[in-house]
Design a protein around this motif. Structure first.
Motif, mmCIF file in Angstrom:
data_model
loop_
_atom_site.group_PDB
_atom_site.id
_atom_site.type_symbol
_atom_site.label_atom_id
_atom_site.label_comp_id
_atom_site.label_asym_id
_atom_site.label_seq_id
_atom_site.Cartn_x
_atom_site.Cartn_y
_atom_site.Cartn_z
ATOM 1 N N GLU A 292 0.898 -1.237 -0.110
ATOM 2 C CA GLU A 292 -0.033 0.075 0.014
ATOM 3 C C GLU A 292 0.812 1.237 -0.067
ATOM 4 O OE1 GLU A 292 -3.664 -1.911 2.649
ATOM 5 O OE2 GLU A 292 -2.273 -0.366 3.433
ATOM 6 N N THR A 293 0.394 2.244 -0.455
ATOM 7 C CA THR A 293 0.783 3.663 -0.556
ATOM 8 C C THR A 293 0.484 4.349 0.725
ATOM 9 O OG1 THR A 293 1.371 3.696 -2.789
ATOM 10 C CG2 THR A 293 1.364 5.568 -1.886
ATOM 11 N N ARG A 294 1.377 4.387 1.502
ATOM 12 C CA ARG A 294 0.738 5.445 2.734
ATOM 13 C C ARG A 294 1.952 6.330 3.213
ATOM 14 N NH1 ARG A 294 -3.969 2.891 5.598
ATOM 15 N NH2 ARG A 294 -4.327 0.802 4.655
ATOM 16 N N PRO A 295 2.240 7.496 2.677
ATOM 17 C CA PRO A 295 3.288 7.997 2.905
ATOM 18 C C PRO A 295 3.361 9.122 4.156
ATOM 19 C CG PRO A 295 1.880 9.143 1.385
ATOM 20 C CD PRO A 295 1.125 8.035 1.797
ATOM 21 N N TYR A 296 2.174 8.984 4.813
ATOM 22 C CA TYR A 296 2.020 9.780 6.105
ATOM 23 C C TYR A 296 1.910 9.301 7.468
ATOM 24 C CZ TYR A 296 1.098 12.921 1.975
ATOM 25 O OH TYR A 296 1.040 13.472 0.566
ATOM 26 N N LEU A 297 1.957 10.101 8.296
ATOM 27 C CA LEU A 297 1.752 9.739 9.888
ATOM 28 C C LEU A 297 0.746 10.600 10.339
ATOM 29 C CD1 LEU A 297 5.373 9.524 11.108
ATOM 30 C CD2 LEU A 297 3.520 7.377 10.710
ATOM 31 N N ALA A 298 -0.182 10.206 11.254
ATOM 32 C CA ALA A 298 -1.206 11.164 11.565
ATOM 33 C C ALA A 298 -1.017 11.098 13.291
ATOM 34 C CB ALA A 298 -2.626 10.498 11.471
ATOM 35 N N VAL A 299 -1.157 12.287 13.924
ATOM 36 C CA VAL A 299 -1.056 12.573 15.139
ATOM 37 C C VAL A 299 -2.386 13.296 15.904
ATOM 38 C CG1 VAL A 299 0.623 13.799 16.729
ATOM 39 C CG2 VAL A 299 1.327 12.794 14.887
ATOM 40 N N THR A 300 -2.641 12.801 17.110
ATOM 41 C CA THR A 300 -3.509 13.557 18.059
ATOM 42 C C THR A 300 -2.612 14.430 18.977
ATOM 43 O OG1 THR A 300 -3.772 11.669 19.755
ATOM 44 C CG2 THR A 300 -5.210 11.749 17.698
ATOM 45 N N GLU A 384 4.491 9.424 23.985
ATOM 46 C CA GLU A 384 4.295 10.493 24.738
ATOM 47 C C GLU A 384 5.623 11.257 24.246
ATOM 48 O OE1 GLU A 384 5.874 9.074 29.104
ATOM 49 O OE2 GLU A 384 3.946 10.017 28.815
ATOM 50 N N GLY A 385 5.642 12.770 24.032
ATOM 51 C CA GLY A 385 6.853 13.337 23.622
ATOM 52 C C GLY A 385 6.512 14.282 22.699
ATOM 53 N N VAL A 386 7.669 14.769 22.157
ATOM 54 C CA VAL A 386 7.402 15.980 21.073
ATOM 55 C C VAL A 386 7.103 15.370 19.757
ATOM 56 C CG1 VAL A 386 8.752 17.741 20.053
ATOM 57 C CG2 VAL A 386 9.287 17.531 22.283
ATOM 58 N N ILE A 387 6.222 15.993 19.025
ATOM 59 C CA ILE A 387 5.680 15.429 17.915
ATOM 60 C C ILE A 387 6.889 15.268 16.834
ATOM 61 C CG2 ILE A 387 4.238 15.854 15.822
ATOM 62 C CD1 ILE A 387 2.078 17.075 17.515
ATOM 63 N N VAL A 391 7.851 11.704 14.565
ATOM 64 C CA VAL A 391 7.465 11.620 13.249
ATOM 65 C C VAL A 391 8.910 11.529 12.555
ATOM 66 C CG1 VAL A 391 5.348 12.593 13.487
ATOM 67 C CG2 VAL A 391 7.334 13.991 12.970
ATOM 68 N N THR A 392 10.097 12.238 13.014
ATOM 69 C CA THR A 392 11.163 12.085 12.396
ATOM 70 C C THR A 392 11.673 10.933 12.673
ATOM 71 O OG1 THR A 392 11.591 14.665 12.640
ATOM 72 C CG2 THR A 392 13.367 13.150 12.129
ATOM 73 N N GLY A 393 11.719 10.308 13.636
ATOM 74 C CA GLY A 393 12.398 8.794 14.136
ATOM 75 C C GLY A 393 11.582 8.011 13.304
ATOM 76 N N ASP A 399 15.120 4.002 16.375
ATOM 77 C CA ASP A 399 14.203 3.283 17.512
ATOM 78 C C ASP A 399 13.820 4.366 18.492
ATOM 79 O OD1 ASP A 399 13.842 1.763 19.709
ATOM 80 O OD2 ASP A 399 15.564 0.750 19.725
ATOM 81 N N ILE A 400 12.428 4.276 18.609
ATOM 82 C CA ILE A 400 11.709 5.180 19.504
ATOM 83 C C ILE A 400 10.975 4.633 20.595
ATOM 84 C CG2 ILE A 400 11.299 7.225 17.646
ATOM 85 C CD1 ILE A 400 8.581 6.240 17.551
ATOM 86 N N ARG A 401 11.430 3.528 21.009
ATOM 87 C CA ARG A 401 10.937 2.760 21.946
ATOM 88 C C ARG A 401 10.860 3.460 23.313
ATOM 89 N NH1 ARG A 401 13.627 -3.151 21.138
ATOM 90 N NH2 ARG A 401 15.180 -1.741 20.811
ATOM 91 N N HIS A 402 11.833 4.273 23.454
ATOM 92 C CA HIS A 402 11.675 5.229 24.584
ATOM 93 C C HIS A 402 10.669 6.210 25.022
ATOM 94 C CE1 HIS A 402 13.640 7.858 21.481
ATOM 95 N NE2 HIS A 402 13.323 8.657 22.460
ATOM 96 N N MET A 403 10.004 6.329 23.904
ATOM 97 C CA MET A 403 8.770 7.383 23.772
ATOM 98 C C MET A 403 7.442 6.657 24.030
ATOM 99 S SD MET A 403 9.821 9.948 20.680
ATOM 100 C CE MET A 403 8.644 11.189 21.098
ATOM 101 N N THR A 404 7.485 5.112 23.889
ATOM 102 C CA THR A 404 6.254 4.519 23.781
ATOM 103 C C THR A 404 5.630 4.411 25.432
ATOM 104 O OG1 THR A 404 7.320 2.408 24.147
ATOM 105 C CG2 THR A 404 6.662 3.203 21.885
#
Length: 420
Positions: A292-300, A384-387, A391-393, A399-404
């Motif tokens: 699938e073509t899914r080039p983006y990330l969504a954030v709340t 949790e953390g800075v958007i 998203v950059t990570g 590895d962004i497991r420290h943010m989960t």
């Protein structure tokens, strides 16, 4: 096509220098807590079960496998061994096995499990021609098992102490019998823990031999920090050798086990190559369904800076993309959320609204929206953390497991909350 069972390097010592295996890390959750296990730590230079540098969806795993066999054509076995338990992640495990069997009909399929939730899946494992299954059975005496296992979570209920051990051991032995009735080759792993079960391994060997096990792997306990057993030293080589010799009266022995990682690939005993590791990381950066073509990330987000809003409270979704030329991420859209109410229909509308996003980042989410979005190919990531950092990570495969927020739960820290 006739599967070449003799080409399994874990079950056939003569095959281990010629044929390789690949473990697909699609199963992060675990349904028991062993007192020697801590999955929070992951160093690429260590070999032990329960660790993986990345997690994959079934679709990503198939993509990775296709790349891996080009790099390592001697791969004869595709296995699932965690980093949690395959059947605490039964949907992901079975879908991965289905995809691999369809795409690679000649491959041997293998699963390694604690056996707690194995029984319901044995008929389909047989249908998919899963030829080898490993069950880790550390005790057949519940009193000893109660020393090894902190808790067991089965059918949404928590069990502890003797009750937990009795449940686990009963399910393990019943599943072993059922595997053999289905004609599936079964290996039993028994971890030698000094002062806990070292004098009990012989009884385990005798029992699993009676139930038809094909081979026994008596492997030394691995000392891991921040566990209940962190002060227990690893067994000396002569203890391991003596136990292997004694248990060989009941079963053939596997003596070349390398205590493989959940993302191990290649010849047993060799470290994962840099090229193969990059293919794993590359697969993890893809959409859950790579075709699938899914080039983006969504954030709340409440204010547009932090990932800090519950999915159910979101009144809009911030959509981020990355410029492949510059490698920079930016906000490309803000999409009003469907009005509250409507149950599952609302979440289906959300899935349609952000259908070009591969993942949704939020501070928390309920089971119902998570299931709907996952079914639609959108991963719900609780962070949790800075958007910008998140998203950059993700876009760069870091590895962004420290943010989960649920990292402790998936690390099997001992609470048991939600790990079923």
């Amino acid at each position: 096509m006739q599967l070449k069972l003799e080409n399994h390097p874990c079950f056939n010592d003569s095959a281990r220098h010629k044929f390789g295996r690949i473990h697909l890390p699609v199963a992060p959750k675990c349904n028991i807590q062993c007192n020697y296990c801590n999955r929070k730590f992951d160093c690429m230079n260590e070999n032990r079960p329960g660790v993986s540098s990345r997690l994959l969806s079934p679709g990503q795993a198939l993509h990775y496998l296709k790349q891996a066999v080009l790099l390592s054509p001697n791969i004869s076995v595709v296995g699932i061994a965690g980093p949690g338990d395959p059947f605490a992640n039964s949907e992901e495990t079975m879908e991965t096995l289905r995809l691999v069997r369809k795409e690679f009909p000649e491959m041997l399929l293998c699963v390694a499990t604690n056996g707690l939730n194995l029984m319901p899946f044995i008929p389909e494992l047989k249908e998919l021609e899963v030829s080898h299954v490993t069950i880790t059975i550390n005790a057949i005496d519940p009193a000893i098992g109660a020393e090894i296992y902190a808790w067991v979570r089965h059918e949404k209920r928590m069990h502890r102490d003797i009750e937990a051990a009795e449940l686990l051991i009963g399910n393990q032995l019943a599943a072993l019998s059922a595997l053999k009735a289905a004609g599936i080759t079964a290996k039993v792993n028994t971890i030698i823990i000094p002062g806990v079960n070292d004098r009990h391994v012989l009884a385990v060997a005798e029992k699993v031999s009676e139930l038809g096990a094909d081979i026994l792997n008596c492997l030394p306990y691995y000392n891991t920090k921040e566990t209940v057993f962190e002060n227990i030293e690893e067994p000396p080589a002569d203890m391991v050798a003596d136990i292997q010799k004694a248990t060989s009266a009941f079963l053939p022995q596997m003596k070349h086990c390398a205590r493989c990682r959940a993302d191990a690939v290649g010849i047993i005993g060799e470290m994962n190559s840099e090229a193969m590791t990059e293919k794993l990381h590359e697969a993890a950066r893809l959409p859950k369904n790579p075709s699938e073509t899914r080039p983006y990330l969504a954030v709340t987000s409440l204010e547009g800076v932090l990932v800090n809003q519950h999915l159910g409270d979101a009144d809009r979704f911030l959509v981020y993309g990355m410029d492949p030329a510059t490698g920079t991420c930016s906000l490309i859209d803000s999409r009003p959320a469907p009005k509250p109410g409507g149950g599952q229909h609302r979440w289906e509308a959300v899935a349609d609204l952000i259908g070009d996003c591969r993942a949704l980042l939020c501070s928390s989410a309920g089971d119902s929206p998570t299931k709907v979005l996952n079914t639609k190919g959108i991963e719900v990531m609780v962070l949790e953390g800075v958007i910008e950092d998140a998203v950059t990570g993700l876009f760069k495969g870091e590895d962004i497991r420290h943010m989960t927020r649920n990292s402790r739960k998936h690390a099997c820290s001992g609470t048991g909350g939600g790990c079923g």
